[in-house]
Motif scaffolding. Structure first.
Motif, PDB file in Angstrom:
ATOM      1  N   UNK A  17       0.824  -1.206   0.000  1.00  0.00           N
ATOM      2  CA  UNK A  17       0.000   0.000   0.000  1.00  0.00           C
ATOM      3  C   UNK A  17       0.859   1.258   0.000  1.00  0.00           C
ATOM      4  N   UNK A  18       2.021   1.188   0.673  1.00  0.00           N
ATOM      5  CA  UNK A  18       2.954   2.322   0.591  1.00  0.00           C
ATOM      6  C   UNK A  18       3.276   2.637  -0.869  1.00  0.00           C
ATOM      7  N   UNK A  19       3.683   1.599  -1.597  1.00  0.00           N
ATOM      8  CA  UNK A  19       4.066   1.794  -2.991  1.00  0.00           C
ATOM      9  C   UNK A  19       2.877   2.161  -3.863  1.00  0.00           C
ATOM     10  N   UNK A  20       1.737   1.504  -3.578  1.00  0.00           N
ATOM     11  CA  UNK A  20       0.542   1.794  -4.368  1.00  0.00           C
ATOM     12  C   UNK A  20       0.098   3.238  -4.161  1.00  0.00           C
ATOM     13  N   UNK A  21       0.185   3.720  -2.910  1.00  0.00           N
ATOM     14  CA  UNK A  21      -0.201   5.105  -2.636  1.00  0.00           C
ATOM     15  C   UNK A  21       0.689   6.070  -3.410  1.00  0.00           C
ATOM     16  N   UNK A  22       2.010   5.829  -3.361  1.00  0.00           N
ATOM     17  CA  UNK A  22       2.923   6.673  -4.133  1.00  0.00           C
ATOM     18  C   UNK A  22       2.608   6.597  -5.624  1.00  0.00           C
ATOM     19  N   UNK A  23       2.396   5.366  -6.120  1.00  0.00           N
ATOM     20  CA  UNK A  23       2.118   5.180  -7.539  1.00  0.00           C
ATOM     21  C   UNK A  23       0.832   5.885  -7.952  1.00  0.00           C
ATOM     22  N   UNK A  24      -0.205   5.731  -7.146  1.00  0.00           N
ATOM     23  CA  UNK A  24      -1.495   6.343  -7.494  1.00  0.00           C
ATOM     24  C   UNK A  24      -1.408   7.860  -7.506  1.00  0.00           C
ATOM     25  N   UNK A  25      -0.897   8.441  -6.407  1.00  0.00           N
ATOM     26  CA  UNK A  25      -0.905   9.902  -6.317  1.00  0.00           C
ATOM     27  C   UNK A  25       0.092  10.540  -7.275  1.00  0.00           C
ATOM     28  N   UNK A  26       1.247   9.917  -7.462  1.00  0.00           N
ATOM     29  CA  UNK A  26       2.188  10.468  -8.438  1.00  0.00           C
ATOM     30  C   UNK A  26       1.680  10.266  -9.864  1.00  0.00           C
ATOM     31  N   UNK A  27       0.884   9.198 -10.071  1.00  0.00           N
ATOM     32  CA  UNK A  27       0.258   9.003 -11.379  1.00  0.00           C
ATOM     33  C   UNK A  27      -0.763  10.088 -11.693  1.00  0.00           C
ATOM     34  N   UNK A  28      -1.348  10.677 -10.656  1.00  0.00           N
ATOM     35  CA  UNK A  28      -2.257  11.817 -10.861  1.00  0.00           C
ATOM     36  C   UNK A  28      -1.481  13.123 -10.995  1.00  0.00           C
ATOM     37  N   UNK A  29      -0.253  13.120 -10.486  1.00  0.00           N
ATOM     38  CA  UNK A  29       0.552  14.343 -10.440  1.00  0.00           C
ATOM     39  C   UNK A  29       1.367  14.540 -11.718  1.00  0.00           C
ATOM     40  N   UNK A  30       2.097  13.476 -12.149  1.00  0.00           N
ATOM     41  CA  UNK A  30       3.011  13.639 -13.282  1.00  0.00           C
ATOM     42  C   UNK A  30       3.562  12.264 -13.665  1.00  0.00           C
ATOM     43  N   UNK A  31       3.513  11.887 -14.960  1.00  0.00           N
ATOM     44  CA  UNK A  31       4.047  10.584 -15.369  1.00  0.00           C
ATOM     45  C   UNK A  31       5.565  10.533 -15.240  1.00  0.00           C
ATOM     46  N   UNK A  32       6.250  11.669 -15.315  1.00  0.00           N
ATOM     47  CA  UNK A  32       7.699  11.663 -15.112  1.00  0.00           C
ATOM     48  C   UNK A  32       8.038  11.281 -13.667  1.00  0.00           C
ATOM     49  N   UNK A  33       7.233  11.778 -12.710  1.00  0.00           N
ATOM     50  CA  UNK A  33       7.441  11.387 -11.316  1.00  0.00           C
ATOM     51  C   UNK A  33       7.151   9.907 -11.120  1.00  0.00           C
ATOM     52  N   UNK A  34       6.148   9.392 -11.832  1.00  0.00           N
ATOM     53  CA  UNK A  34       5.834   7.962 -11.782  1.00  0.00           C
ATOM     54  C   UNK A  34       7.005   7.143 -12.315  1.00  0.00           C
ATOM     55  N   UNK A  35       7.599   7.609 -13.409  1.00  0.00           N
ATOM     56  CA  UNK A  35       8.775   6.922 -13.954  1.00  0.00           C
ATOM     57  C   UNK A  35       9.970   7.028 -13.010  1.00  0.00           C
ATOM     58  N   UNK A  36      10.073   8.155 -12.292  1.00  0.00           N
ATOM     59  CA  UNK A  36      11.221   8.371 -11.401  1.00  0.00           C
ATOM     60  C   UNK A  36      11.273   7.347 -10.274  1.00  0.00           C
TER      61      UNK A  36
END
Length: 471
Positions: A17-36
């Protein structure tokens, strides 16, 4: 075994859930952050794994001493594991922070990825390494309690930690009121802070409650005899986890040769796969405890029955999941990506293909995790290391290199790739990722049937500690 396994599965679900939370919210924020975070996580895991093997060694020893009805020895091992791993964590945090930019510079990134993604990965990693020592307390606590046979208490602690993370993650990423928008650094701060809370609670439970092994503050004082046992068992496990982490780094170095949508799809697909593999991981860790305690009690036949049951259950459950995922991959990918941001559809398309191909390995990851858990529980950490290397480096890394890329890289016209010709590009990458666990699962299971794993590691007391007396 299932009473042990379900809280482990729940704990791993909370962990993901830690990773999923980061993935979900960064996926709403910026795909470059998701790739980072796709680039940052393997490098972080590489350093974490160096200490993680010794945490696993503590779990093995606690399980076998608990099975042998030697609670004082189990407590002494627990204290030594906590102090030894904490010192390692401090050193690794310093090294990681200092070398963040150097580690990222090693990755042969495609130019667009290098300019847009690498700086964000550095921001995430630096915050993470500064707080890494506050996270290891929970890792040790969870492993020791699992060896003791208590998997529910770590689950409850993790639930509190995750609740904090879920609340503060979007606040720190997007900013609310006087709290500024911190983006990917906010995700890292949220993870470190919430995991630090879990460490504080875990250490309190070990020393000041009746739960788990009987740990005293005096057990923190270095005991070379116990430390030798921890090192002897922990080094192969640390090498196994480091080899796994280095394989991830190698694969990351390969994936960054593609453009950001492929990199983001790789990270997203891995996060989804890690969620799906939770039943296998839970049963594998329960098998570790069952085998350790039964061998400590001299009951090898019961240990073997537990392995057979766990392997059948893990493979069966994941086979059903594989059918569902193969049929419906798109909704999984779409759930994590905001369709209105740049390159969203390309990321979704690549992610869906990746998830569907990896569905073929699901039953085999269940088999592999259970058999590796059995080897570790018996103290055969070198055997577990050997089959992890087979799965990761022969089955996965080598296969990805052959299938995904041409012998001669040529800039082509396939969207979001930099290689054309005989190589399969991203699809070859996805196939290679799936083959690793298929090869490793079959090889480890065949070796297991030889039965050479059935001897317990321990004698009657930790080496260098008094046998009898206070025992």
């Amino acid at each position: 075994m299932f009473r042990l396994a379900w809280p482990i599965v729940a704990l791993q679900l909370l962990q993901v859930t830690y990773n999923i939370a980061d993935t979900f919210w960064l996926g709403q924020f910026d795909t470059d952050a998701l790739a980072a975070i796709s680039l940052a996580f393997p490098l972080i895991f590489l350093l974490i794994s160096l200490a993680g093997g010794f945490t696993a060694a503590g779990s093995i020893l606690v399980a076998q001493y608990t099975g042998a009805d030697s609670d004082t020895s189990a407590g002494r091992v627990a204290g030594q594991t906590l102090s030894f791993v904490s010192v390692l964590a401090i050193g690794l945090g310093i090294v990681g922070y200092v070398l963040t930019e150097d580690m990222l510079a090693v990755l042969p990134s495609q130019q667009e990825t290098k300019e847009a993604v690498i700086p964000l990965a550095a921001d995430y990693m630096e915050v993470f390494f500064l707080g890494i020592v506050f996270m290891f307390g929970f890792f040790v606590f969870s492993a020791l309690m699992r060896g003791y046979g208590d998997t529910k208490t770590p689950m409850r602690v993790m639930l509190a930690s995750v609740a904090v993370n879920v609340v503060i993650d979007p606040i720190l990423i997007f900013g609310v009121g006087p709290i500024p928008q911190l983006g990917i650094q906010g995700a890292a701060i949220a993870t470190v802070a919430s995991r630090g809370l879990g460490s504080i609670l875990g250490v309190y439970i070990l020393f000041w409650t009746d739960a788990g092994p009987d740990v005293q503050l005096s057990h923190l004082k270095p005991d070379l005899g116990v430390i030798k046992d921890i090192v002897r068992l922990g080094v192969p496990t640390a090498l196994e986890q480091s080899a796994s982490a280095f394989a991830m780094v190698t694969l990351t170095a390969m994936i960054v040769l593609f453009a950001p949508p492929v990199v983001a799809a790789y990270g997203l697909g891995n996060r989804i796969a890690s969620l799906i593999f939770l039943p296998a991981m839970g049963l594998g860790r329960a098998t570790n405890t069952m085998v350790g305690q039964n061998l400590g009690a001299g009951n090898a036949e019961r240990a073997e029955r537990a392995v057979h049951l766990a392997a059948a259950a893990a493979a069966g459950i994941l086979l059903v999941v594989a059918v569902v995922v193969y049929a419906f991959p798109d909704p999984l990918a779409e759930a994590f990506v905001n369709e209105n941001i740049e390159n969203a559809q390309a990321t979704i398309d690549f992610s869906s293909e990746y998830i569907r191909i990896r569905a073929f390995e699901f039953a085999f990851i269940g088999l592999l995790q259970v058999v590796l858990g059995a080897y570790r529980g018996a103290g055969n950490t070198k055997t577990a290391l050997a089959f992890s290397l087979v799965a990761l480096w022969i089955g996965r890394v080598a296969t990805v290199g052959v299938l995904a890329f041409d012998p001669i890289p040529l800039v082509g016209t396939i969207p979001f790739t930099t290689f054309t010709g005989y190589g399969l590009g991203p699809r070859g990458f996805w196939i290679g990722m799936a083959l690793g666990n298929i090869v490793g699962g079959i090889a480890a299971a065949l070796w297991f049937t030889r039965g050479t794993w059935k001897d317990a590691y321990i004698d009657e007391a930790p080496r260098g500690a008094p046998a009898g007396g206070e025992e």
